[in-house]
Design an enzyme around this catalytic site. Structure first.
Site, PDB file in Angstrom:
ATOM      1  CD  GLU A  88      -2.612  -1.385   2.538  1.00  0.00           C
ATOM      2  OE1 GLU A  88      -3.692  -1.984   2.515  1.00  0.00           O
ATOM      3  OE2 GLU A  88      -2.120  -0.909   3.592  1.00  0.00           O
ATOM      4  CG  ASP A 125      -2.308  -2.795  12.143  1.00  0.00           C
ATOM      5  OD1 ASP A 125      -2.200  -2.103  13.173  1.00  0.00           O
ATOM      6  OD2 ASP A 125      -3.019  -3.809  12.084  1.00  0.00           O
ATOM      7  CE  LYS A 174     -10.460  -1.984   7.441  1.00  0.00           C
ATOM      8  NZ  LYS A 174     -11.128  -1.913   6.108  1.00  0.00           N
ATOM      9  CG  ASP A 211     -10.138  -0.149   3.165  1.00  0.00           C
ATOM     10  OD1 ASP A 211     -10.162  -0.156   4.411  1.00  0.00           O
ATOM     11  OD2 ASP A 211     -10.600  -1.068   2.468  1.00  0.00           O
ATOM     12  CG  ASP A 263     -15.847  -5.997   5.774  1.00  0.00           C
ATOM     13  OD1 ASP A 263     -15.917  -7.226   6.004  1.00  0.00           O
ATOM     14  OD2 ASP A 263     -15.396  -5.546   4.712  1.00  0.00           O
TER      15      ASP A 263
END
Length: 759
Positions: free
Chosen positions: A106, A135, A271, A295, A473
């Site tokens: 990312e 994280d 997450k 995100d 989620d």
């Protein structure tokens, strides 16, 4: 409050029922149901494989029934953000969460663009706070945020001065002509625009430079805390990058960096754990009644997104009804014709809107605005109506009566007295005020971000984001819906958020495997939606919608079995489907024709091409019998306590421009040595051997009139066409070819299957 707006709704629920579409849904259902009916009538003439085919067909019928129920009554929510400011005297505070986990998969510049777009939304800045969870514990993220905060002091006023629509700089500066078209006669704009673009390009170069070096500095000053840290073994790191100390409306929102404590011997819950730390730290610092989570690859595309969420959550009776407002995932720079089948346009158009017409759309993990009270465990029946409140459209305060004593609060939320008081304030609906100096509560924030803080509490069980699944989620949304809450799907035009879809075969397969694994973990747990319908407040059709989603991994078994039955019928020269002289012959033919025309019409209705439809048909077969099958195996191993499931981060790529050749190369399917490619490659080889057997006339004699026929051969051929991507991979080279190790494993499985049939 403007009296003329006092009775005008902030949103409208718009139904769009399609009678013709529903008619064909029913036609396909009855055709599917009639096929097992034919098989039951004819069972005495056939072997045990007939029973296996019957079970598969019953599953297909059941699953289609779930789909029909889910998308029967599609609903949209049309919001009117311009009315909020006139209807509400004082807007509520909103805490915005951005999560990132891997600085390699990312890219930091992607996270920075998401943060910058959030800081610049059309909302009073003193009512906003942005929290970034890292994280991966990377000093590069902290450095990038510090540099971005300097740029944001110029970028945010620029966006609001010129009413910039797209507030992620990398996208805004991508189309120069569009920006100048709006202000083509303004010299002032041109000068500011060029200056802003130069500063953003410098920001990008600075971030890219530290990415190349892997470290931003010599670990001094603010970066000293990163010395000798590892991504899975480090203390809590919290840095207040920018604080709006005076609470000024024209200042930047608070910007806070968080890297929660991690230790090798402590479960960190991926997450979901990161989101719970964000909820606690923000609860101490700003304690906003609403939380928007995004995100790191989903930037704001509509600057009024927060106001749109408030239209839903502050509407009449919303406090007892809506728990969260979900915006759909929409992707930018989409590859032409969706070669990897992961843009989910049809899925969101029909299934998500259909769920919105039930108890509410699923929580999809990003682009969602939550009530803090609900995340803290509040149920509709716990709500009391109290005295007036400035930001409530009904001029009432919502009080959550869950805990009678402070000791109960501590047991549920942890041993931090400061956080217990903040949680009680949030549950009681007290007005959210930022701390006088959020630096003063850093010590308490470090405590609640510790890896052992949740021990013996309700976090992850009844409070916060729910643990036990790699799809935290869906799991969290299910727990919210079971209490009787509803949710709303907000679909503005242009889309509120834009993100990037995986752009390679392995990345797409990794994402699909994680989804299938996590969904099955929920379905096969004590939080199964069936139980919630029986004993709680989850509505029956909402339960059916959840089962439709959660059973994605289970689909792999009947689909794989049915696919192998085509090859089996050819190898053994036995009948699987009705012969042409039988009246029932038209049942499978009608199913095939009507279903494909029906799905094709869905793609046309959403503005897609035949090629996009075909790519999605191919990828549906590959994902179902590849990553979904392995996801099922992962859950079985977890149930047997032989292994634990792992959250795998999907590689993200923030593209801004490309040539036609780049698009062609990006659309080509790539492979790696992942086991997800083994079952589909083996299935392809089995079908090829079966077709060769039929073509060369090597089938054994049939038993009477019950030999294989045209439909069996056509079914096998259709599967080969659906697996054409895999077939090309057998002859591809480099990353475009299937690795030899995968081919050898697949060949072994295929030969084993064939040899067992030929014994």
């Amino acid at each position: 409050m403007d009296i003329t707006y006092a009775t005008i709704p902030l949103y409208e629920q718009v139904s769009s029922k399609n009678i013709v579409k529903n008619f064909f849904n029913i036609v396909i259902f009855f055709l599917l149901f009639s096929l097992p009916g034919y098989r039951i009538v004819s069972h005495h003439n056939h072997d045990t494989y007939w029973l296996l085919a019957l079970l598969c067909e019953l599953w297909f019928t059941f699953y289609w029934g779930l789909a029909i129920s889910t998308k029967w009554n599609p609903v949209d929510y049309e919001t009117y953000p311009e009315r909020v400011l006139k209807r509400v005297g004082e807007l509520p505070s909103v805490d915005m969460f951005v999560t990132t986990a891997d600085v390699v998969l990312e890219p930091p510049i992607m996270t920075i663009n998401t943060v910058l777009s959030l800081l610049a939304v059309d909302y009073p800045t003193h009512k906003l706070a942005c929290y970034v969870s890292d994280d991966g514990c990377s000093p590069i993220i902290l450095y990038s945020l510090m540099e971005a905060s300097k740029f944001a002091k110029l970028w945010v006023p620029f966006c609001k001065k010129y009413n910039v629509q797209v507030r992620a700089p990398f996208r805004y500066f991508y189309n120069d002509a569009l920006a100048f078209d709006q202000f083509k006669y303004s010299k002032e704009f041109e000068q500011e625009w060029r200056s802003m673009k130069d500063k953003y390009e410098q920001l990008s170069r600075n971030i890219e430079a530290v990415v190349q070096k892997s470290v931003p500095c010599d670990f001094s000053g603010d970066f000293k805390v990163f010395l000798n840290t590892k991504r899975n073994n480090h203390p809590t790191i919290i840095k207040v990058i920018w604080e709006n100390k005076q609470g000024l409306a024209d200042e930047l929102p608070h910007l806070v960096y968080i890297s929660r404590e991690k230790r090798p011997n402590h479960q960190h819950h991926y997450k979901a754990g990161a989101m719970n730390v964000l909820a606690r730290v923000s609860g101490l610092m700003t304690n906003a009644p609403f939380m928007l989570n995004v995100d790191c690859d989903m930037f704001v595309n509509d600057p009024k997104v927060v106001l749109r969420a408030m239209c839903i959550l502050l509407g009449p009776k919303s406090e007892r009804e809506f728990a969260f407002a979900q915006f759909p995932q929409v992707f930018y720079d989409r590859l032409k014709d969706d070669p990897f089948g992961n843009q989910m346009i049809v899925l969101f158009e029909y299934m998500a809107r259909g769920m919105a017409g039930l108890q509410g759309v699923l929580y999809s993990g990003t682009g969602c605005c939550h009530r803090r009270q609900v995340i803290y465990g509040l149920s509709p029946e716990n709500i009391e109506i109290g005295p007036k409140h400035s930001y409530n459209t009904n001029a009432e305060i919502i009080k959550g009566k869950i805990y009678e004593h402070e000791q109960e609060l501590l047991q549920s939320f942890g041993n931090s007295n400061e956080f217990a008081r903040a949680a009680a304030s949030a549950l009681n609906g007290s007005k959210a005020d930022s701390a006088e100096n959020i630096q003063k509560i850093i010590e308490a924030a470090h405590e609640v971000a510790g890896c052992g803080y949740e021990n013996g509490t309700s976090w992850g069980l009844k409070v916060g984001w729910i643990y036990g699944s790699t799809t935290e989620d869906i799991h969290t949304g299910l727990i919210i819906h079971k209490k009787g809450w509803r949710s709303a799907l907000c679909t503005p035009d242009p889309p509120a958020f834009l993100g990037c879809a995986p752009t390679s075969g392995p990345s797409s397969m990794t994402q699909q495997k994680r989804w299938a694994t996590g969904l099955l973990e929920v379905l096969l747990s004590k939080n199964c939606p069936i139980f919630f319908t029986m004993f709680y407040k989850l509505q029956l059709r909402q339960c059916m919608a959840y089962v439709w989603v959660l059973s994605w991994g289970l689909r792999s078994i009947p689909e794989l079995c049915y696919a192998l039955l085509f090859a089996y019928s050819i190898f053994t020269n036995s009948q699987l489907l009705p012969k042409s002289q039988e009246p029932a012959f038209f049942i499978p033919v009608s199913i095939f024709c009507i279903y494909n025309l029906y799905t094709l019409s869905e793609y046309f209705a959403t503005g897609q091409s035949i090629r996009a439809w075909w790519n999605n048909q191919k990828m549906a077969r590959i994902t179902t019998m590849g990553p979904w099958l392995l996801g099922l195996f992962s859950v079985v191993l977890k149930i047997l306590r032989l292994s634990e499931t792992v959250f795998e981060v999907t590689k993200k790529d923030q593209s801004t421009s490309s040539t036609e050749q780049d698009d062609v190369d990006a659309s080509r399917f790539t492979f790696d040595e992942s086991p997800v490619f083994v079952p589909v490659t083996a299935l392809l080889l089995v079908q090829l051997i079966a077709l060769a057997t039929a073509l060369l006339g090597q089938q054994p004699p049939a038993h009477g009139d019950h030999g294989s026929g045209f439909l069996e051969v056509f079914g096998s051929l259709w599967l080969v066409l659906c697996l054409w991507t895999i077939l090309k991979g057998l002859f591809g080279k480099g990353k475009y070819g299937i690795p030899l190790s995968t081919i050898f494993k697949s060949t072994g499985l295929a030969l084993l299957f064939v040899s067992l049939l030929c014994r």
